[in-house]
Scaffold this motif. Structure first.
Motif, mmCIF file in Angstrom:
data_model
loop_
_atom_site.group_PDB
_atom_site.id
_atom_site.type_symbol
_atom_site.label_atom_id
_atom_site.label_comp_id
_atom_site.label_asym_id
_atom_site.label_seq_id
_atom_site.Cartn_x
_atom_site.Cartn_y
_atom_site.Cartn_z
ATOM 1 N N LYS A 1 47.924 33.238 46.427
ATOM 2 C CA LYS A 1 49.238 33.858 45.711
ATOM 3 C C LYS A 1 49.787 34.808 46.815
ATOM 4 O O LYS A 1 51.087 34.892 46.817
ATOM 5 N N HIS A 2 48.903 35.534 47.706
ATOM 6 C CA HIS A 2 49.617 36.484 48.502
ATOM 7 C C HIS A 2 49.367 36.121 50.070
ATOM 8 O O HIS A 2 49.831 36.831 51.108
ATOM 9 N N GLN B 1 43.351 42.180 50.626
ATOM 10 C CA GLN B 1 44.175 42.068 49.380
ATOM 11 C C GLN B 1 43.676 43.127 48.299
ATOM 12 O O GLN B 1 44.131 43.594 47.562
ATOM 13 N N SER C 1 49.624 37.096 57.824
ATOM 14 C CA SER C 1 49.138 37.578 56.455
ATOM 15 C C SER C 1 49.855 39.089 56.298
ATOM 16 O O SER C 1 50.439 39.324 57.404
ATOM 17 N N PRO C 2 50.112 39.581 55.187
ATOM 18 C CA PRO C 2 50.410 40.934 55.006
ATOM 19 C C PRO C 2 49.763 41.914 55.444
ATOM 20 O O PRO C 2 50.243 43.311 55.534
ATOM 21 N N ASP D 1 43.777 36.372 40.732
ATOM 22 C CA ASP D 1 44.274 37.262 41.722
ATOM 23 C C ASP D 1 44.693 36.318 43.022
ATOM 24 O O ASP D 1 45.496 36.769 43.764
#
Length: 240
Positions: free
Chosen positions: A9-10, A57, A84-85, A233
């Motif tokens: 998802k992220h 995350q 990635s973030p 998640d």
């Protein structure tokens, strides 16, 4: 799961250079491990970097170190982290974790590892996959010993293993001052035997929180609500 990437998802995990691809074991471990009090996290044998990314995350204020002995996997993990973030919170270290422990001054609130499983089985022809799946390069006793040195006083070690290997690790852990705190027994189907044990160790010897999880429903038409809730998640197919 043999694709060159796996989209969560992220974040996205690219895996063309990693011997071990994204799998259910790591996703479950990354979802199940207790990150509540973890400000410093160590991922031992990070592979693609998946567990480190999941930890970043789940715990936005944590700093994560990810150690990996295989140079190709290190390159892969660094790419995944960079894209990635959370690149500023994850450091990928190419090293044998035993050597890393010798010079490491940091103490970790959580150590997570999906370690090599097998001790006395035939190895695959692929040498890198053999290293990733067999514990010749990091015996479970060594993982326990390293973790005992690197954990903070209230720290946790969380691992996933087949039942026989998990029981052996549990038997060894007391010699290093680590004791079982949580266990999750996992079945693929209600009719199948337990095929994985997720175990969390701490330095406190006390009551054990022991639970069970089944991944699929008996008719194999869907995943169980418990599995969906634990991993929602991360997996795109499960709604929050």
């Amino acid at each position: 799961m043999g694709n060159n990437f796996f989209r969560f998802k992220h974040f996205v995990v690219r895996q063309e250079e990693a011997a071990m691809k994204v799998g259910v074991d790591s996703v479950l471990l990354g979802s199940w491990a207790d990150v509540g009090n973890a400000r410093r996290i160590l991922d031992v044998g990070t592979g693609t970097g998946l567990l480190a990314l999941m930890a970043a995350q789940r715990k936005p204020d944590a700093v994560i170190d990810a150690v990996e002995i295989d140079e190709n996997a290190c390159r892969q993990a660094r790419l995944n982290v960079a894209e990635s973030p959370w690149p500023e919170r994850i450091c990928v270290i190419c090293d044998d974790v035993r050597d890393y422990a010798d010079r490491c001054s940091v103490r970790y609130d959580l150590i997570i590892s999906n370690p090599p499983f097998f001790t006395a089985s035939l190895k695959p022809d692929d040498e890198k996959r053999g290293t990733a799946r067999h514990n010749d390069s990091l015996p479970h006793r060594d993982l326990i010993a390293v973790s005992a040195r690197l954990l903070a006083p209230e720290g946790l070690l969380a691992v996933v293993l087949p039942p026989s290997e998990a029981r052996s690790m549990i038997a060894d852990a007391g010699s290093y001052g680590l004791f079982v705190k949580r266990i999750l027994h996992v079945r693929s189907l209600p009719s199948k035997p337990v095929y994985r044990m997720f175990v969390a160790f701490s330095s406190a010897d006390g009551p054990v929180d022991e639970q069970a999880l089944c991944i699929e429903k008996a008719d194999r038409t869907d995943y169980t609500d418990e599995y969906k809730h634990l991993t929602k998640d991360f997996y795109l197919k499960f709604q929050v």
